[in-house]
Design an enzyme around this catalytic site. Structure first.
Site, PDB file in Angstrom:
ATOM      1  CE  LYS A 132      -4.246  -1.998   1.776  1.00 15.08           C
ATOM      2  NZ  LYS A 132      -3.877  -3.426   1.950  1.00 15.08           N
TER       3      LYS A 132
HETATM    4  C1  LIG Z   1      -4.512  -4.500   1.360  1.00 15.96           C
HETATM    5  C2  LIG Z   1      -3.800  -5.797   1.218  1.00 15.96           C
HETATM    6  C3  LIG Z   1      -4.214  -6.801   0.312  1.00 15.96           C
HETATM    7  C4  LIG Z   1      -5.465  -6.656  -0.528  1.00 15.96           C
HETATM    8  O1  LIG Z   1      -5.351  -5.675  -1.544  1.00 15.96           O
HETATM    9  P1  LIG Z   1      -6.640  -5.089  -2.277  1.00 15.96           P
HETATM   10  O2  LIG Z   1      -6.148  -4.006  -3.137  1.00 15.96           O
HETATM   11  O3  LIG Z   1      -7.557  -4.603  -1.179  1.00 15.96           O
HETATM   12  O4  LIG Z   1      -7.268  -6.215  -3.038  1.00 15.96           O
HETATM   13  C5  LIG Z   1      -3.451  -7.941   0.184  1.00 15.96           C
HETATM   14  N1  LIG Z   1      -2.339  -8.139   0.945  1.00 15.96           N
HETATM   15  C6  LIG Z   1      -1.909  -7.212   1.835  1.00 15.96           C
HETATM   16  C7  LIG Z   1      -0.678  -7.511   2.646  1.00 15.96           C
HETATM   17  C8  LIG Z   1      -2.613  -6.022   2.006  1.00 15.96           C
HETATM   18  O5  LIG Z   1      -2.179  -5.095   2.895  1.00 15.96           O
END
Ligand SMILES: *Cc1c(COP(=O)(O)O)cnc(C)c1O
Length: 475
Positions: free
Chosen positions: A114
């Site tokens: 993220k």
């Molecule tokens: C947020 C997250 C996801 C999921 O991603 P999306 O974009 O919501 O589908 C998967 N793995 C980790 C470690 C995350 O922080």
């Protein structure tokens, strides 16, 4: 580029307007009115670009209301080796000669993918707020990864304050330490006496008070933010070029998915002309998306039926970005999308079986799969033994499901969405030892913690926000 809502409004404005917008006024999500494509020859011209220059070329058609020099500078300030601990920003690593690759997205400040989009958002917010002479108070709820990525992205941003709700005592020791050790005047950690859903409900309740929201400039950085999706499309290009394939050859990608933001970014890259064959939507035990891609029926799950798993960032019963995908496969049919989401809102399924939309889903390259806790442990153990590479449980889910869809001679790129250090309890369960931690996080649990415990009550939360902002205005 004009932006429209998936539910019908056609006047959402341009990029900097949707940047600060949550949901569109009709409840839909912002989408560009069209998706520009790169020709094969134009793609060749992108092959050797450094990350910030590549990001500029991919994002530029969607951001035409920021002067050229400013956008270039923002991207150069965002994607630096100092922040992402790699000169490639998102390096690609082969797993032996298996044809599987890990796309490393988690070397940034909070150790999860993220950061890649959130860091861009931090710089972009500061730029737009500065130009408009405005301030923004971000109110969010987190079960771990989103909150820390948002806080690290907004550190030292003078025009932004962050109020982040997390369920008191329910995050891992490492996640708590990551967020609560920040001692910054613009970051407010709120440990709520409740569970994650209570945190989300309180955020919704504050947002429903339009007077309060306007008076205190309340905004969000949640996963439906268009700028986050757009920023994530860039690393699909970066990874594809790092594979060094002959022009036009296909690659497949496997994406651990929750809110569908990351995999939708891959779909966007494919629509822009990147030769992606399959895009694998990997789920855990909360397998609503797997169910859709194998049956054609999308049936959301209420929060009380979402299981707590060892890949907690994917514990989602209703994937918010999925609306963007259905809108796209209908050829931007807003009335159809609006109708479907009316059904979803009533708890009824969306059934595409036997319709042309289902053919469009199959042609879109997306496929689904799922893993269990035991699958993830086995995968972590197997990759450690076979390739000497330790991965986290979310990434393990993506690798496992990606292997199911392997095609001879076609590389499968698995997105590494977090580092194992972030989920060390599960990693230890799998391999019997703790993963290494980046040096900057050694002993982080021993640092002073900065947070306030609040009861699960919206009026108390509003009073808290008002009081802290009054303090900020004086200081
Ligand atoms: C947020 C997250 C996801 C999921 O991603 P999306 O974009 O919501 O589908 C998967 N793995 C980790 C470690 C995350 O922080």
């Amino acid at each position: 580029m004009k932006y429209v809502s998936t539910r019908g409004i056609t006047t959402l404005g341009r990029f900097t307007d949707v940047l600060l917008m949550g949901l569109a006024p009709d409840g839909g999500l912002a989408m560009p009115e069209r998706v520009p494509t790169f020709s094969a020859q134009e793609l060749e011209g992108l092959r050797h670009l450094e990350y910030p220059d590549l990001a500029y070329r991919i994002m530029r058609p969607f951001i035409d209301d920021v002067p050229d020099a400013d956008l270039r500078r923002i991207l150069r300030d965002t994607y630096t080796p100092a922040v992402f601990h790699s000169k490639d920003i998102t390096p690609l690593t082969p797993l032996g000669s298996s044809g599987l690759y890990l796309l490393e997205l988690s070397n940034g400040p909070s150790l999860a993918f993220k950061d890649v989009a959130m860091q861009f958002l931090g710089h972009m917010f500061e730029y737009v707020l500065e130009a408009r002479g405005e301030h923004l108070n971000i109110l969010g709820a987190t079960s771990g990864d989103t909150g820390s990525a948002a806080e690290y992205a907004m550190l030292g941003k003078g025009r932004v304050n962050v109020f982040m709700l997390s369920p008191h005592g329910r995050m891992s020791a490492f996640q708590q330490a990551q967020m609560y050790s920040l001692a910054e005047p613009n970051i407010f950690n709120i440990a709520l006496q409740g569970v994650f859903d209570d945190c989300q409900d309180l955020v919704k309740a504050v947002n429903a008070d339009h007077g309060f929201k306007a008076r205190f400039d309340i905004g969000a950085v949640n996963s439906i933010n268009w700028a986050r999706v757009l920023a994530q499309a860039v690393y699909y290009f970066k990874a594809y070029f790092a594979l060094n394939l002959p022009a036009g050859a296909e690659a497949d990608f496997s994406v651990p998915s929750g809110n569908f933001g990351n995999v939708f970014a891959g779909y966007l890259a494919r629509r822009m002309g990147l030769p992606i064959g399959q895009l694998i939507v990997a789920s855990n035990e909360n397998d609503v998306l797997h169910e859709f891609f194998s049956t054609g029926v999308y049936h959301v799950r209420p929060a009380e039926r979402v299981a707590a798993t060892s890949s907690p960032s994917m514990d989602i019963g209703k994937a918010s970005n999925f609306e963007r995908y259905l809108y796209a496969i209908t050829g931007n049919d807003a009335p159809q999308t609006h109708g479907w989401w009316g059904e979803v809102g009533q708890g009824r399924p969306v059934d595409l079986r036997g319709t042309p939309h289902w053919d469009a889903v199959k042609a879109s390259g997306l496929r689904g799969g799922r893993s269990t806790h035991a699958d993830r442990l086995n995968t972590i153990r197997r990759l450690d033994q076979t390739y000497g590479r330790l991965i986290d449980p979310h990434t393990a889910d993506g690798v496992l499901v990606g292997e199911v869809y392997r095609r001879p001679g076609v590389p499968m790129v698995c997105l590494e969405t977090a580092l194992p250090a972030k989920f060390e309890e599960t990693v230890q369960e799998a391999v019997g030892r703790l993963p290494e931690r980046p040096e900057r996080f050694e002993g982080i649990e021993r640092l002073d913690k900065h947070f306030d415990v609040l009861p699960n009550d919206v009026e108390t939360l509003k009073a808290y926000i008002a009081q802290k902002l009054a303090g900020r205005a004086q200081g």
